[in-house]
Design a protein around this motif. Structure first.
Motif, short mmCIF file in Angstrom:
data_model
loop_
_atom_site.label_atom_id
_atom_site.label_comp_id
_atom_site.label_asym_id
_atom_site.label_seq_id
_atom_site.Cartn_x
_atom_site.Cartn_y
_atom_site.Cartn_z
N CYS A 170 -2.78 -8.00 -10.70
CA CYS A 170 -3.32 -7.23 -9.58
C CYS A 170 -2.29 -6.16 -9.23
O CYS A 170 -1.19 -6.14 -9.79
CB CYS A 170 -3.67 -8.13 -8.40
N ALA A 172 -0.48 -5.79 -6.66
CA ALA A 172 0.74 -6.34 -6.04
C ALA A 172 1.62 -7.05 -7.07
O ALA A 172 2.82 -7.21 -6.84
CB ALA A 172 0.38 -7.28 -4.90
N CYS A 173 1.05 -7.49 -8.22
CA CYS A 173 1.88 -8.03 -9.30
C CYS A 173 2.83 -6.94 -9.80
O CYS A 173 3.96 -7.22 -10.18
CB CYS A 173 1.02 -8.47 -10.49
N CYS A 242 2.77 -14.07 -7.48
CA CYS A 242 2.33 -12.90 -6.72
C CYS A 242 1.76 -13.35 -5.37
O CYS A 242 0.94 -14.27 -5.31
CB CYS A 242 1.29 -12.14 -7.52
ZN ZN Z 1 -1.02 -10.23 -8.24
#
Ligand code: ZN
Length: 253
Positions: A170, A172-173, A242
């Motif tokens: 994602c 945010a990863c 994450c």
């Molecule tokens: Zn993520």
């Protein structure tokens, strides 16, 4: 599909990778385009021409003179108008069957909550990391794929995120700490047709997600370097801890 629609979309229907079923899926799709500027312009134009049934357009800004160098949806006549209004007028001229929802607002958790759940794909055409964080969360929660694009100077990139696909990170990863400032073309400048290249690649990925042709690009970053004249594809890593997508691990991801 009636005779006129069969003729209109014949060049898609002739392709075995799309065919009638693919064109029907495109017609049934609801795509949310966030940002109607340099990237959102080619994205929305190609999706409207391709026969996407419903587009929701989100952008709080008005058309300014410095936009016209690259934002090909808008014209001198639309200076001062809201971008979503200007875009909706132009897209309706192209395709009167297109259902358009206008949202002249900033995309954030409150405004995104107003979107219906039946969204097929989201396209990020902003240059704003905070908006991407909110889009990432909204798409993770609803398992909606999204295509994010960016361009500045002589290089551009796009990424495809598919929540629920274990090979897809994602947002945010990739950026566990939300960047404080995004690189913005008002400071760096940007080559006009580069937006056409990246926006067209984004529209291509939207149609790939809707119809399933070719090799899925979830988890890939495509980078176009105009100075070198080359397109590079790199694999994106997934974070195992994450704080955004792990949160949904409990709910079946
Ligand atoms: Zn993520």
């Amino acid at each position: 599909m009636n005779d006129s629609e069969l003729e209109r979309y014949s060049r898609h229907i002739l392709m075995p990778q799309i065919d009638l079923d693919g064109q029907l899926a495109i017609g049934a799709a609801h795509v949310v385009v966030v940002g109607l500027g340099g990237l959102g312009s080619p994205v929305a134009l190609y999706l409207a021409a391709s026969g996407v049934g419903k587009l929701t357009l989100i952008d709080p800004d008005r058309v300014e003179l410095s936009n016209l160098q690259r934002q090909v949806l808008h014209s001198e006549k639309s200076l001062g108008q809201s971008k979503v209004r200007s875009a909706a007028d132009r897209l309706h001229q192209m395709n009167t069957k297109l259902h358009i929802v206008e949202m002249p607002v900033v995309a954030n958790s409150e405004t995104l909550a107003e979107l219906s759940d039946e969204v097929t794909v989201v396209v990020d055409c902003t240059d704003n990391a905070a908006v991407r964080y909110d889009l990432n969360r909204w798409c993770l929660q609803r398992k909606v794929p999204w295509v994010s694009g960016a361009a500045a100077g002589l290089s551009g990139q796009l990424m495809v995120f598919s929540p629920g696909n274990p090979e897809s990170p994602c947002y945010a990863c990739l950026y566990p700490q939300q960047p404080e400032v995004s690189e913005n073309c008002s400071e760096t400048g940007v080559l006009s047709p580069l937006l056409g290249i990246i926006g067209s690649l984004q529209a291509t990925e939207v149609l790939r997600l809707i119809t399933g042709f070719g090799k899925p690009q979830a988890g890939n970053m495509q980078i176009w370097d105009v100075a070198e004249g080359c397109l590079q594809t790199i694999r994106l890593p997934c974070l195992t801890d994450c704080h955004e997508c792990n949160r949904t691990a409990d709910t079946g991801r």
